[in-house]
Design a protein around this motif. Structure first.
Motif, PDB file in Angstrom:
ATOM      1  N   MET A   1      48.058  44.738  45.449  1.00 13.05           N
ATOM      2  CA  MET A   1      47.371  45.196  46.512  1.00 13.05           C
ATOM      3  C   MET A   1      47.721  45.448  47.304  1.00 13.05           C
ATOM      4  SD  MET A   1      43.796  42.787  47.772  1.00 13.05           S
ATOM      5  CE  MET A   1      42.921  43.282  46.031  1.00 13.05           C
ATOM      6  N   GLU A   2      47.461  46.751  48.626  1.00 16.21           N
ATOM      7  CA  GLU A   2      47.980  46.748  49.582  1.00 16.21           C
ATOM      8  C   GLU A   2      47.381  45.683  50.980  1.00 16.21           C
ATOM      9  OE1 GLU A   2      51.157  48.282  50.210  1.00 16.21           O
ATOM     10  OE2 GLU A   2      51.181  48.609  47.701  1.00 16.21           O
ATOM     11  N   MET A   3      47.771  46.279  52.392  1.00 10.30           N
ATOM     12  CA  MET A   3      47.677  45.320  52.596  1.00 10.30           C
ATOM     13  C   MET A   3      45.980  45.799  53.031  1.00 10.30           C
ATOM     14  SD  MET A   3      47.434  42.670  55.593  1.00 10.30           S
ATOM     15  CE  MET A   3      46.753  41.905  56.715  1.00 10.30           C
ATOM     16  N   ALA A   4      45.371  47.883  52.695  1.00  7.98           N
ATOM     17  CA  ALA A   4      44.383  48.128  52.985  1.00  7.98           C
ATOM     18  C   ALA A   4      43.431  47.629  51.927  1.00  7.98           C
ATOM     19  CB  ALA A   4      44.845  49.665  53.566  1.00  7.98           C
ATOM     20  N   ASP A   5      44.306  47.244  51.206  1.00  3.84           N
ATOM     21  CA  ASP A   5      42.762  47.038  49.540  1.00  3.84           C
ATOM     22  C   ASP A   5      42.494  45.479  49.714  1.00  3.84           C
ATOM     23  OD1 ASP A   5      44.899  48.786  47.836  1.00  3.84           O
ATOM     24  OD2 ASP A   5      43.413  49.608  48.579  1.00  3.84           O
ATOM     25  N   TRP A   6      43.167  44.984  50.686  1.00  3.18           N
ATOM     26  CA  TRP A   6      43.371  43.571  51.002  1.00  3.18           C
ATOM     27  C   TRP A   6      42.186  43.458  52.202  1.00  3.18           C
ATOM     28  CZ3 TRP A   6      41.999  38.695  49.368  1.00  3.18           C
ATOM     29  CH2 TRP A   6      42.169  37.422  50.592  1.00  3.18           C
ATOM     30  N   ASN A   7      41.978  44.065  53.069  1.00  2.00           N
ATOM     31  CA  ASN A   7      41.082  44.300  54.270  1.00  2.00           C
ATOM     32  C   ASN A   7      39.548  44.726  53.730  1.00  2.00           C
ATOM     33  OD1 ASN A   7      41.794  42.700  56.597  1.00  2.00           O
ATOM     34  ND2 ASN A   7      43.081  44.658  56.821  1.00  2.00           N
ATOM     35  N   ASP A   9      38.593  43.904  50.681  1.00  2.00           N
ATOM     36  CA  ASP A   9      38.833  43.753  48.545  1.00  2.00           C
ATOM     37  C   ASP A   9      37.289  42.504  49.163  1.00  2.00           C
ATOM     38  OD1 ASP A   9      39.672  41.797  46.653  1.00  2.00           O
ATOM     39  OD2 ASP A   9      39.295  40.107  48.069  1.00  2.00           O
ATOM     40  N   LYS A  10      36.433  42.623  47.634  1.00  3.24           N
ATOM     41  CA  LYS A  10      34.696  41.792  48.001  1.00  3.24           C
ATOM     42  C   LYS A  10      35.056  40.675  48.103  1.00  3.24           C
ATOM     43  CE  LYS A  10      33.056  45.560  45.681  1.00  3.24           C
ATOM     44  NZ  LYS A  10      32.826  46.185  44.106  1.00  3.24           N
ATOM     45  N   SER A  11      36.112  39.905  47.909  1.00  7.91           N
ATOM     46  CA  SER A  11      36.102  38.190  48.516  1.00  7.91           C
ATOM     47  C   SER A  11      36.166  37.849  49.297  1.00  7.91           C
ATOM     48  CB  SER A  11      36.531  37.922  46.985  1.00  7.91           C
ATOM     49  OG  SER A  11      38.035  37.367  47.211  1.00  7.91           O
ATOM     50  N   TYR A  12      37.065  38.847  49.666  1.00  7.78           N
ATOM     51  CA  TYR A  12      37.602  38.655  51.553  1.00  7.78           C
ATOM     52  C   TYR A  12      36.403  39.668  52.651  1.00  7.78           C
ATOM     53  CZ  TYR A  12      40.311  38.850  55.370  1.00  7.78           C
ATOM     54  OH  TYR A  12      40.728  39.570  57.162  1.00  7.78           O
ATOM     55  N   LEU A  13      35.653  40.270  52.243  1.00  8.18           N
ATOM     56  CA  LEU A  13      34.567  41.140  52.595  1.00  8.18           C
ATOM     57  C   LEU A  13      33.395  40.053  52.913  1.00  8.18           C
ATOM     58  CD1 LEU A  13      35.010  44.841  52.298  1.00  8.18           C
ATOM     59  CD2 LEU A  13      35.632  42.706  54.387  1.00  8.18           C
ATOM     60  N   SER A  14      33.140  39.120  51.984  1.00 10.05           N
ATOM     61  CA  SER A  14      31.787  38.663  51.550  1.00 10.05           C
ATOM     62  C   SER A  14      31.815  37.177  52.108  1.00 10.05           C
ATOM     63  CB  SER A  14      31.563  38.495  50.220  1.00 10.05           C
ATOM     64  OG  SER A  14      32.340  37.247  49.634  1.00 10.05           O
ATOM     65  N   ILE A  15      32.960  36.671  52.483  1.00 15.38           N
ATOM     66  CA  ILE A  15      32.708  35.156  53.257  1.00 15.38           C
ATOM     67  C   ILE A  15      31.989  35.994  54.577  1.00 15.38           C
ATOM     68  CG2 ILE A  15      34.052  33.898  54.783  1.00 15.38           C
ATOM     69  CD1 ILE A  15      36.151  34.084  53.067  1.00 15.38           C
ATOM     70  N   VAL A  16      31.881  36.246  55.133  1.00 11.70           N
ATOM     71  CA  VAL A  16      31.054  36.730  56.757  1.00 11.70           C
ATOM     72  C   VAL A  16      29.516  36.846  56.248  1.00 11.70           C
ATOM     73  CG1 VAL A  16      32.642  37.125  58.261  1.00 11.70           C
ATOM     74  CG2 VAL A  16      31.904  38.746  56.929  1.00 11.70           C
ATOM     75  N   LYS A  33      41.598  33.016  44.156  1.00 15.73           N
ATOM     76  CA  LYS A  33      41.177  33.303  42.820  1.00 15.73           C
ATOM     77  C   LYS A  33      42.473  33.598  42.829  1.00 15.73           C
ATOM     78  CE  LYS A  33      38.952  33.284  38.566  1.00 15.73           C
ATOM     79  NZ  LYS A  33      39.616  35.381  37.786  1.00 15.73           N
ATOM     80  N   VAL A  34      41.371  34.949  44.242  1.00 18.78           N
ATOM     81  CA  VAL A  34      42.491  36.656  43.804  1.00 18.78           C
ATOM     82  C   VAL A  34      43.888  36.173  44.226  1.00 18.78           C
ATOM     83  CG1 VAL A  34      42.177  38.893  45.401  1.00 18.78           C
ATOM     84  CG2 VAL A  34      40.614  37.827  44.736  1.00 18.78           C
ATOM     85  N   ARG A  50      47.507  36.370  54.791  1.00 18.48           N
ATOM     86  CA  ARG A  50      46.439  36.848  54.652  1.00 18.48           C
ATOM     87  C   ARG A  50      45.239  35.877  53.823  1.00 18.48           C
ATOM     88  NH1 ARG A  50      47.031  41.130  49.198  1.00 18.48           N
ATOM     89  NH2 ARG A  50      48.090  42.776  50.548  1.00 18.48           N
ATOM     90  N   VAL A  51      45.926  34.495  53.808  1.00 19.97           N
ATOM     91  CA  VAL A  51      45.229  33.111  52.991  1.00 19.97           C
ATOM     92  C   VAL A  51      45.096  32.598  54.441  1.00 19.97           C
ATOM     93  CG1 VAL A  51      45.684  30.779  52.613  1.00 19.97           C
ATOM     94  CG2 VAL A  51      46.767  32.638  51.180  1.00 19.97           C
TER      95      VAL A  51
END
Length: 357
Positions: A1-7, A9-16, A33-34, A50-51
């Protein structure tokens, strides 16, 4: 997963968009998990970034949820601007998946009764909320629920000045903790002014730098006289090695000391090393960087347990891993570097103390 993909990522974006502590915890668990799937697949610097992005998003969302809970509890909106700040590994953007709380609050303006009652309740509520989301409370009580780490900006400035003037072990320890401060949520202007006050105290202040050095050279032995790695002899971790206090923290401390000496404002160890390299004054910085990345990699790969979706680890390398020759060679090389640097700092301290006596 590239940096752009990480930004993206649904689990990351849904936090806010989490609206409650329960939702926030569930989203943290999904995001972890991801991240666990990416561990040892992408470079360690990228993985740590990322963490820590995840932790920042969770903290920012927790602050918003806490404000809403304060209104529901009848306290109303915040009476003034404030800043939520982090210290420790979170301040250095080096928090692991199991890091505990290290945080504080800077409140705008002069202290008054309304601010005191609001932010005291807010600090306690926020610390409890973060615990609910999976961040254990700090044993050393470096948390926004404690008055020592929750103050108006003028009170903070006074406290920092007091620590800088006392030069004893405990106030200097607080100052060292404070030096890793990083802004996470709220008013960035308050955090900036706090930082300016902090760093102003170090300018041309050799007595203060020496006091920080005195605290820095405290370090437990990790190699014997023959250069062999000293493992734990007794207890739950017998046969294991404490990678956090054996390698990681000594390197963090050494780089922090040099950064404070040269007015480097960054809180991340890797960024501090970049700035120190630009000065062209020190050898071994690339060696320190490599050893530091090795320490990070070893630390995040220590055995962990999962309970209720959350991770915890002792930060001890298991005895079995120490039987791996390549692993042991990398560890020993890092420890030899720590020992060399440590001896150099002890010499520096002796000479500084002679000059100042």
């Amino acid at each position: 997963m590239e940096m752009a993909d990480w930004n993206e990522d649904k689990s990351y974006l849904s936090i806010v968009t989490a609206g409650s502590p329960q939702e926030l915890k569930a989203r943290r668990t999904a995001c972890q998990k991801v991240l666990l799937e990416q561990l040892n697949v992408i470079p360690i610097e990228e993985w740590m970034s990322r963490v820590n992005d995840m932790h920042d998003r969770i903290a920012g969302t927790a602050v918003n949820i806490c404000e809403a809970q304060m209104k529901e509890a009848g306290y109303g909106p915040p009476p003034c601007a404030y800043s939520f700040i982090v210290f420790g590994s979170a301040g250095r953007q080096e928090a692991t998946m199991w890091s505990d709380q290290d945080n504080g609050l800077i409140v705008e303006g002069e202290p008054d009764g309304l601010k005191k009652s609001y932010f005291e309740a807010f600090g306690v509520m926020l610390s409890n909320l973060l615990e609910e989301v999976g961040y254990e409370k700090c044993d050393g009580k470096v948390m926004c629920s404690e008055s020592l780490w929750r103050k108006t900006l003028p009170e903070w400035k006074q406290q920092l000045e007091g620590w800088m003037n006392q030069l004893e072990w405990e106030p200097i320890r607080y100052l060292i903790i404070a030096s890793d401060m990083r802004h996470v949520a709220g008013s960035i202007a308050l955090s900036k002014e706090w930082r300016e006050a902090f760093h102003a105290g170090f300018v041309n202040n050799m007595k203060l730098s020496t006091a920080v050095l005195r605290n820095t050279v405290r370090h437990k032995a990790t190699l014997n006289l023959l250069g062999q790695v000293l493992t734990e002899r007794f207890g739950d971790y017998a046969g294991g090695f404490d990678v956090k206090y054996g390698v990681y923290i000594p390197l963090v401390n050494i780089v922090r000391h040099l950064s404070l000496l040269h007015g480097v404002w960054d809180s991340s160890t890797l960024k501090r090393l970049e700035h120190l390299a630009e000065l062209g004054k020190y050898e071994h910085l690339e060696e320190i960087r490599r050893a530091f990345l090795t320490a990070l990699r070893m630390r995040v790969n220590t055995p962990f347990t999962v309970q209720d979706g959350l991770l915890s680890s002792s930060d001890y390398i298991a005895e079995n891993d120490l039987k791996n020759k390549q692993f042991m060679s990398a560890l020993r090389e890092s420890l030899l570097l720590v020992r060399r640097l440590h001896k150099a700092l002890q010499r520096q301290l002796r000479s500084a103390e002679r000059r100042q006596s």
